[in-house]
Design a protein around this motif. Structure first.
Motif, PDB file in Angstrom:
ATOM      1  N   TRP A   1       0.824  -1.222   0.000  1.00  0.00           N
ATOM      2  CA  TRP A   1       0.000   0.000   0.000  1.00  0.00           C
ATOM      3  C   TRP A   1       0.847   1.256   0.000  1.00  0.00           C
ATOM      4  O   TRP A   1       0.428   2.297  -0.543  1.00  0.00           O
ATOM      5  CB  TRP A   1      -0.956  -0.013   1.194  1.00  0.00           C
ATOM      6  N   ASP A   2       2.056   1.206   0.558  1.00  0.00           N
ATOM      7  CA  ASP A   2       2.925   2.386   0.584  1.00  0.00           C
ATOM      8  C   ASP A   2       3.309   2.825  -0.826  1.00  0.00           C
ATOM      9  O   ASP A   2       3.509   4.012  -1.079  1.00  0.00           O
ATOM     10  CB  ASP A   2       4.207   2.103   1.390  1.00  0.00           C
TER      11      ASP A   2
ATOM     12  N   ALA B   1       0.785   5.351  -2.174  1.00  0.00           N
ATOM     13  CA  ALA B   1       0.377   6.421  -1.243  1.00  0.00           C
ATOM     14  C   ALA B   1       0.070   7.728  -1.982  1.00  0.00           C
ATOM     15  O   ALA B   1      -0.745   8.522  -1.525  1.00  0.00           O
ATOM     16  CB  ALA B   1       1.465   6.635  -0.203  1.00  0.00           C
TER      17      ALA B   1
ATOM     18  N   THR C   1      -7.913  -7.632  -0.332  1.00  0.00           N
ATOM     19  CA  THR C   1      -8.347  -6.399   0.334  1.00  0.00           C
ATOM     20  C   THR C   1      -9.621  -6.657   1.133  1.00  0.00           C
ATOM     21  O   THR C   1     -10.728  -6.440   0.640  1.00  0.00           O
ATOM     22  CB  THR C   1      -8.586  -5.277  -0.709  1.00  0.00           C
TER      23      THR C   1
ATOM     24  N   LYS D   1      -9.801  -3.552   5.664  1.00  0.00           N
ATOM     25  CA  LYS D   1      -8.771  -2.738   4.995  1.00  0.00           C
ATOM     26  C   LYS D   1      -9.437  -1.620   4.203  1.00  0.00           C
ATOM     27  O   LYS D   1      -8.939  -0.484   4.172  1.00  0.00           O
ATOM     28  CB  LYS D   1      -7.912  -3.624   4.069  1.00  0.00           C
TER      29      LYS D   1
ATOM     30  N   GLU E   1     -10.371   1.110   6.555  1.00  0.00           N
ATOM     31  CA  GLU E   1      -9.175   1.872   6.972  1.00  0.00           C
ATOM     32  C   GLU E   1      -8.738   2.858   5.872  1.00  0.00           C
ATOM     33  O   GLU E   1      -8.448   4.025   6.147  1.00  0.00           O
ATOM     34  CB  GLU E   1      -8.054   0.864   7.268  1.00  0.00           C
ATOM     35  N   LEU E   2      -8.702   2.392   4.638  1.00  0.00           N
ATOM     36  CA  LEU E   2      -8.270   3.242   3.517  1.00  0.00           C
ATOM     37  C   LEU E   2      -9.248   4.393   3.285  1.00  0.00           C
ATOM     38  O   LEU E   2      -8.838   5.534   3.062  1.00  0.00           O
ATOM     39  CB  LEU E   2      -8.132   2.402   2.239  1.00  0.00           C
TER      40      LEU E   2
ATOM     41  N   ALA F   1      -8.945   7.058   5.728  1.00  0.00           N
ATOM     42  CA  ALA F   1      -7.745   7.870   5.488  1.00  0.00           C
ATOM     43  C   ALA F   1      -7.893   8.767   4.257  1.00  0.00           C
ATOM     44  O   ALA F   1      -6.949   9.449   3.851  1.00  0.00           O
ATOM     45  CB  ALA F   1      -6.535   6.955   5.329  1.00  0.00           C
TER      46      ALA F   1
ATOM     47  N   LYS G   1      -8.839   7.775   1.058  1.00  0.00           N
ATOM     48  CA  LYS G   1      -8.648   7.134  -0.258  1.00  0.00           C
ATOM     49  C   LYS G   1      -9.984   6.750  -0.869  1.00  0.00           C
ATOM     50  O   LYS G   1     -10.944   6.455  -0.156  1.00  0.00           O
ATOM     51  CB  LYS G   1      -7.837   5.840  -0.100  1.00  0.00           C
TER      52      LYS G   1
ATOM     53  N   VAL H   1     -11.489   3.724  -3.044  1.00  0.00           N
ATOM     54  CA  VAL H   1     -11.097   2.333  -3.262  1.00  0.00           C
ATOM     55  C   VAL H   1     -12.138   1.634  -4.135  1.00  0.00           C
ATOM     56  O   VAL H   1     -13.312   1.533  -3.760  1.00  0.00           O
ATOM     57  CB  VAL H   1     -10.964   1.571  -1.918  1.00  0.00           C
TER      58      VAL H   1
END
Length: 270
Positions: free
Chosen positions: A204-205, A208, A220, A224, A227-228, A231, A233, A235
């Motif tokens: 995932w980094d 980013a 995924t 997850k 969480e994304l 943050a 994102k 998805v």
């Protein structure tokens, strides 16, 4: 909260031959939010809709050109590709069992016979005319066209068709192409594909710097996604066909679901 987008994978490919205009039309008719398709290139530089490296699975190339195995699309001119039937295989193979289930009419099956491999130009024109949207996947090109300037050629086609940038999303596992696209046309949304290898965890980094990631669903889990999304994102997950699995992702706030079965997932989001 925004509703999850239902993205018809290669068109409505459980109900019509993938990456044909018939599959695109079916997805539009069903009410999919957008469709997804793959870009290939003929040996003389025409951008076509095609997924596999070989023409064999989804056309009659092996019958028309018996001595040209393995039938890699980059080794055929567009005129040669135009001779192929890209639809009859679907009636023969019934890849998703939807003909057997009575979900594809006899008239529809007849209409698939003799379908052509479409050009990217046709696909974009269809999308523009219908006020719709398309996710274009730029795929790694097989030899001898590994160095083909696919990003610039795609934008040339886009300009010729006159489709609005907001009707197009560009995705690829080749993130260098997305960087090139961002530099050339920042107004076109790019989406980083991740999870190419089914058996390796996603880094995932490495993505980013992308607002939108298109990730393999099996790598995924819903937690997850949660969480994304928390943050910031966006998805989108490929490929989700099971309604129960889809429900779990909907609850997690997934942005979009690529599916071969828009007919089954659309009722869940409505």
């Amino acid at each position: 909260m925004k509703r999850t987008l239902i993205i018809a994978h290669r068109g409505a490919r459980s109900l019509a031959p993938e990456n044909t205009m018939a599959a695109a039309r079916k997805a539009l008719e069903l009410g999919a939010d957008l469709w997804e398709t793959d870009v290939g290139v003929s040996s003389d530089g025409v951008l076509i809709l095609f997924h596999d490296d070989s023409l064999k699975r989804t056309t009659n190339a092996a019958e028309v050109y018996p001595d040209r195995a393995p039938w890699t699309f980059t080794e055929f001119t567009f005129a040669e590709i135009e001779r192929l039937d890209a639809g009859s295989w679907f009636n023969r193979d019934d890849p998703f069992g939807q003909i057997a289930a009575g979900r594809v009419s006899a008239a529809e099956q007849r209409s698939f016979e003799g379908l052509k491999v479409p050009t990217v130009e046709e696909a974009l024109a269809f999308t523009r005319e219908n006020g719709w949207a398309v996710n274009i996947e730029l795929k790694r090109l097989p030899p001898p066209l590994e160095g083909f300037p696919v990003v610039t050629r795609f934008f040339e086609v886009m300009d010729r068709v006159g489709i609005a940038p907001e009707q197009v999303r560009l995705s690829s596992f080749e993130h260098r192409w997305l960087e090139e696209a961002r530099a050339l046309r920042p107004e076109v949304e790019v989406q980083a594909l991740v999870g190419f290898h089914r058996d390796r965890p996603i880094d995932w980094d490495a993505v980013a710097g992308y607002e939108t990631v298109n990730a393999r669903a099996t790598l995924t889990p819903p937690e997850k996604v949660r969480e994304l999304v928390a943050a910031g994102k966006r998805v989108n997950l490929f490929t989700v066909n099971d309604p129960d699995e889809a429900r779990a992702y909907l609850e997690a706030g997934v942005t979009g679901l690529f599916t071969d079965f828009p007919q089954d997932l659309l009722p869940l989001v409505r």
